[in-house]
Design an enzyme around this catalytic site. Structure first.
Site, PDB file in Angstrom:
ATOM      1  CG  ASP A  20      32.211  77.953  38.464  1.00 25.22           C
ATOM      2  OD1 ASP A  20      31.521  76.926  38.272  1.00 25.22           O
ATOM      3  OD2 ASP A  20      32.471  78.375  39.597  1.00 25.22           O
ATOM      4  CG  HIS A  37      26.909  71.420  32.019  1.00 29.72           C
ATOM      5  ND1 HIS A  37      27.728  72.249  32.748  1.00 29.72           N
ATOM      6  CD2 HIS A  37      26.576  70.405  32.864  1.00 29.72           C
ATOM      7  CE1 HIS A  37      27.889  71.753  33.976  1.00 29.72           C
ATOM      8  NE2 HIS A  37      27.191  70.634  34.067  1.00 29.72           N
ATOM      9  CD1 TRP A  69      37.929  62.485  36.092  1.00 28.29           C
ATOM     10  CD2 TRP A  69      36.185  61.640  34.987  1.00 28.29           C
ATOM     11  NE1 TRP A  69      38.271  62.406  34.761  1.00 28.29           N
ATOM     12  CE2 TRP A  69      37.225  61.884  34.061  1.00 28.29           C
ATOM     13  CE3 TRP A  69      34.984  61.090  34.508  1.00 28.29           C
ATOM     14  CZ2 TRP A  69      37.101  61.622  32.687  1.00 28.29           C
ATOM     15  CZ3 TRP A  69      34.855  60.828  33.140  1.00 28.29           C
ATOM     16  CH2 TRP A  69      35.906  61.100  32.264  1.00 28.29           C
ATOM     17  CG  LEU A 131      42.291  80.531  18.653  1.00 26.81           C
ATOM     18  CD1 LEU A 131      42.942  81.473  19.666  1.00 26.81           C
ATOM     19  CD2 LEU A 131      40.775  80.782  18.652  1.00 26.81           C
ATOM     20  NE  ARG A 188      35.971  79.888  39.592  1.00 24.84           N
ATOM     21  CZ  ARG A 188      36.276  78.718  40.141  1.00 24.84           C
ATOM     22  NH1 ARG A 188      37.522  78.434  40.394  1.00 24.84           N
ATOM     23  NH2 ARG A 188      35.345  77.832  40.427  1.00 24.84           N
ATOM     24  NE  ARG A 194      36.070  77.069  44.346  1.00 23.90           N
ATOM     25  CZ  ARG A 194      34.995  77.380  45.047  1.00 23.90           C
ATOM     26  NH1 ARG A 194      35.090  78.077  46.152  1.00 23.90           N
ATOM     27  NH2 ARG A 194      33.801  76.983  44.647  1.00 23.90           N
ATOM     28  CB  SER A 196      39.040  75.127  40.444  1.00 22.27           C
ATOM     29  OG  SER A 196      38.151  75.837  41.257  1.00 22.27           O
TER      30      SER A 196
HETATM   31  C1  FPP Z   1      31.259  74.586  35.600  1.00 17.47           C
HETATM   32  O1  FPP Z   1      29.991  75.000  36.015  1.00 17.47           O
HETATM   33  C2  FPP Z   1      31.208  74.087  34.224  1.00 17.47           C
HETATM   34  C3  FPP Z   1      31.532  72.819  33.849  1.00 17.47           C
HETATM   35  C4  FPP Z   1      31.980  71.794  34.812  1.00 17.47           C
HETATM   36  C5  FPP Z   1      31.409  72.386  32.449  1.00 17.47           C
HETATM   37  C6  FPP Z   1      31.770  73.409  31.431  1.00 17.47           C
HETATM   38  C7  FPP Z   1      31.576  72.840  30.079  1.00 17.47           C
HETATM   39  C8  FPP Z   1      30.958  73.484  29.052  1.00 17.47           C
HETATM   40  C9  FPP Z   1      30.464  74.881  29.102  1.00 17.47           C
HETATM   41  C10 FPP Z   1      30.862  72.778  27.758  1.00 17.47           C
HETATM   42  C11 FPP Z   1      32.118  73.084  27.002  1.00 17.47           C
HETATM   43  C12 FPP Z   1      32.081  72.501  25.674  1.00 17.47           C
HETATM   44  C13 FPP Z   1      33.072  72.673  24.795  1.00 17.47           C
HETATM   45  C14 FPP Z   1      32.966  72.046  23.471  1.00 17.47           C
HETATM   46  C15 FPP Z   1      34.275  73.459  25.120  1.00 17.47           C
HETATM   47  P1  FPP Z   1      29.317  74.275  37.258  1.00 17.47           P
HETATM   48  O2  FPP Z   1      28.587  73.085  36.760  1.00 17.47           O
HETATM   49  O3  FPP Z   1      30.348  74.003  38.288  1.00 17.47           O
HETATM   50  O4  FPP Z   1      28.326  75.401  37.740  1.00 17.47           O
HETATM   51  P2  FPP Z   1      27.926  75.760  39.242  1.00 17.47           P
HETATM   52  O5  FPP Z   1      29.180  76.277  39.901  1.00 17.47           O
HETATM   53  O6  FPP Z   1      26.909  76.851  39.059  1.00 17.47           O
HETATM   54  O7  FPP Z   1      27.362  74.538  39.866  1.00 17.47           O
END
Ligand code: FPP
Length: 242
Positions: A20, A37, A69, A131, A188, A194, A196
């Site tokens: 997160d 991301h 989504w 792994l 986390r 939390r 989630s």
């Molecule tokens: C949460 O941060 C993160 C996500 C919803 C996406 C996580 C995905 C990646 C890091 C890419 C993973 C790729 C692979 C191949 C495993 P947020 O967007 O909720 O951040 P915020 O809480 O700061 O808004």
């Protein structure tokens, strides 16, 4: 810090991570959320690398929740593309390092291109066993339990399972995680306290580690700190110390 402070006899078998903080990380640089991301991929690679070095056997990453989504279409599409392209790019590395890729979640909702790329990765790495890297994509723990309940009920109706025989093993066998052990350590990042909707059944006796670092900043030292923290815990599983 190096690996010397880690007890090799007390390595968690299954580590799960809620990654997160990507959006907040991007905002710090006045960039769009996707920048966060995309930058999170480095932390994913680093986590896999450390898991291999420490001998962790199962690593599960929460990459996209059932609730994600509901984010704007633009962010959802960019995440779907990122997942597909990252997995495609990493297949040679996964093979070289004997990593088996698994996807847990409701993949029926994924765009076709993403699905195809992800399952190419799964099938190309299916023979590996160093792994297990599970990516939770379109995943929700409640939805997973509803799905398992429906499958078990159908089998009860068809006399394949009797109600009296329903136990933890039967539930486990009907979860996306049927090939995985219970989670030992849940990390986390991002500072929120939390869960989630992540692996709620599987974390029943996991040690929880919440870190105040945004996911793209998550480095080896944070992972090792979580392991050291884990190794200092007294895991009693409801029993008392001998
Ligand atoms: C949460 O941060 C993160 C996500 C919803 C996406 C996580 C995905 C990646 C890091 C890419 C993973 C790729 C692979 C191949 C495993 P947020 O967007 O909720 O951040 P915020 O809480 O700061 O808004």
């Amino acid at each position: 810090m190096d690996n010397d402070t880690i007890n090799p006899l007390l390595i968690p078998k299954h580590v799960a991570i809620i990654m997160d903080g990507n959006g907040r990380w991007a905002r710090k640089f006045n960039k769009e959320r996707f920048f966060g991301h995309n930058s999170g991929i480095n932390a994913v690679k680093e986590s896999i690398d450390i898991s291999l070095k420490l001998g962790i056997k199962q690593l599960t990453l929460y990459a996209f929740s059932n609730e994600n989504w509901n984010r704007p279409k633009k962010e959802v599409n960019s995440l779907m593309n990122l997942l597909a392209t990252s997995v495609e790019k990493e297949i040679p590395n996964l093979k070289k390092n004997k990593i088996k890729l698994e996807i847990i979640g409701d993949t029926s909702k994924l765009p076709e291109k993403t699905k195809v790329k992800l399952f190419e990765g799964v099938s190309e790495t299916s023979g590996n066993n160093k792994l297990i890297l599970s990516l939770a994509i379109s995943y929700g723990a409640r939805q997973e339990l509803i799905r398992a309940t429906k499958q078990i009920s159908t089998k009860v109706k068809k006399n394949i399972i009797s109600v009296e025989n329903i136990d933890e093993n039967i539930i486990n066998e009907h979860l996306y995680t049927r090939n995985l052990k219970n989670v030992d350590l849940l990390i986390r990042t991002g500072g929120e306290l939390r869960l989630s909707n992540f692996l709620l059944w599987q974390i029943s006796y996991a040690e929880l580690c919440f870190q105040n670092v945004l996911w793209p900043d998550f480095k080896k030292e944070h992972f090792l700190n979580a392991i050291i923290d884990y190794q200092a815990r007294n895991r009693r599983f409801g029993k008392i110390n001998k």
